[in-house]
Design an enzyme around this catalytic site. Sequence first.
Site, PDB file in Angstrom:
ATOM      1  CE  LYS A 216      -3.705   2.396   2.376  1.00  0.00           C
ATOM      2  NZ  LYS A 216      -4.690   2.371   3.456  1.00  0.00           N
ATOM      3  CE  LYS A 268      -6.103   1.754  -0.644  1.00  0.00           C
ATOM      4  NZ  LYS A 268      -6.721   1.762   0.641  1.00  0.00           N
TER       5      LYS A 268
HETATM    6  C1  PBG Z   1      -7.364   3.375   5.232  1.00  0.00           C
HETATM    7  C2  PBG Z   1      -7.771   3.337   3.797  1.00  0.00           C
HETATM    8  C3  PBG Z   1      -7.622   4.333   2.847  1.00  0.00           C
HETATM    9  C4  PBG Z   1      -8.180   3.843   1.672  1.00  0.00           C
HETATM   10  C5  PBG Z   1      -8.667   2.591   1.944  1.00  0.00           C
HETATM   11  N1  PBG Z   1      -8.381   2.266   3.270  1.00  0.00           N
HETATM   12  C6  PBG Z   1      -7.101   5.703   2.969  1.00  0.00           C
HETATM   13  C7  PBG Z   1      -5.689   5.929   3.241  1.00  0.00           C
HETATM   14  O1  PBG Z   1      -4.898   5.022   3.426  1.00  0.00           O
HETATM   15  O2  PBG Z   1      -5.329   7.102   3.284  1.00  0.00           O
HETATM   16  C8  PBG Z   1      -8.238   4.571   0.378  1.00  0.00           C
HETATM   17  C9  PBG Z   1      -9.181   3.990  -0.622  1.00  0.00           C
HETATM   18  C10 PBG Z   1      -9.447   4.885  -1.772  1.00  0.00           C
HETATM   19  O3  PBG Z   1      -8.782   5.912  -1.970  1.00  0.00           O
HETATM   20  O4  PBG Z   1     -10.364   4.547  -2.541  1.00  0.00           O
HETATM   21  N2  PBG Z   1      -8.454   3.097   6.068  1.00  0.00           N
END
Ligand code: PBG
Length: 346
Positions: A216, A268
């Site tokens: 991520k 992601k």
């Molecule tokens: C954290 C989380 C995020 C997203 C999914 N889970 C935000 C982040 O890490 O800042 C982002 C998903 C998206 O942008 O569609 N809970």
Amino acid sequence: MSAPDDPGRRAGRVGTAYPFPHERPRRLRGTAALRRLVAQTRLDPADLVLPVFVRDGIDAPQPVSSMPGVLQHTPDSLVAAAREAVDLGVGGLMVFGVPREQDKDAAGSCGLRPDGVLNAALRRLRDELGDDTVLMSDLCLDEFTDHGHCGVLDGRGRVDNDATLEVYAEMAVAQARAGAHVVGPSGMMDGQVRVVREALDGAGHQDVAVLAYTAKYASAAYGPFREAVASTLRGDRKAYQQDPANRTESLRELRLDLEEGADLVMVKPALPYLDVLSDVAAAADVPVAAYQVSGEYAMIEAAAAQGWVDRDRMVLETLTSIRRAGAQVVLTYYATHVARLLGGPC
Ligand code: PBG
């Protein structure tokens, strides 16, 4: 290479005719039926997961302005949207909770309460849909903390990895009790998969799977999501999410997540990280997912709204590319739309 049978060449028109008459890749592109027959990658709604937002304290669904077509749901409208997706053959749902401002605190305790917005929604969805779909829950604190970080902070305002793990463990059990089939720890704390797995097993939830957010990245593409969950974050997540410059690190994260017991692993965002996705897919012996995140959705919507790209073609092409790079499962805000485009289950 010479082309002795080329008629142009025999006629003395050297250099004008196609030099490899036996190699004509276009033959397989000539009709829609030929293209369909030889397509290596197909989209199936069963491989898609729809991320959904449920917000406490509203009495009608609220639009998310940076994600046209996406709503913050009430519990009732959430159930309706979930049913629609499931009836169209969408493979699963990933649920995010948006608490009221006054319910946020430094520890994100609303995320642990059985009656907190996310756990209540999971319970309701599981009651209504049973095992007809795969119910996934976001296991992270950022929606629930008043500072907006994905974990609890130490005395100097930094995210405290190990203190956060204790909260994730409790949160995982609360979500499993509420009815999640799969929990998705998304905070990028070291050791989160192991701690969550042990907590679930210790509480008798051996059947609940862990979808690890393995790779991520600290991405600008989460911008619209922050509006969708009314995030209060100031600053950034670069001290725990990965640096976009790095590729090999994702294989290390993968190794650790697999050792710790991940059932599925995820990359992601998706489209800017297809190289990483391809690496992870080549190395993983568990199903690999990718998340087409909010900013990827917003970019398509913004360009389509201007008439600069064809929305549906962009949606199908990006999702096909993500699948082609190695994702078996794709989380996308377009899941229901795509299921409809593809005609739903027969
Ligand atoms: C954290 C989380 C995020 C997203 C999914 N889970 C935000 C982040 O890490 O800042 C982002 C998903 C998206 O942008 O569609 N809970």
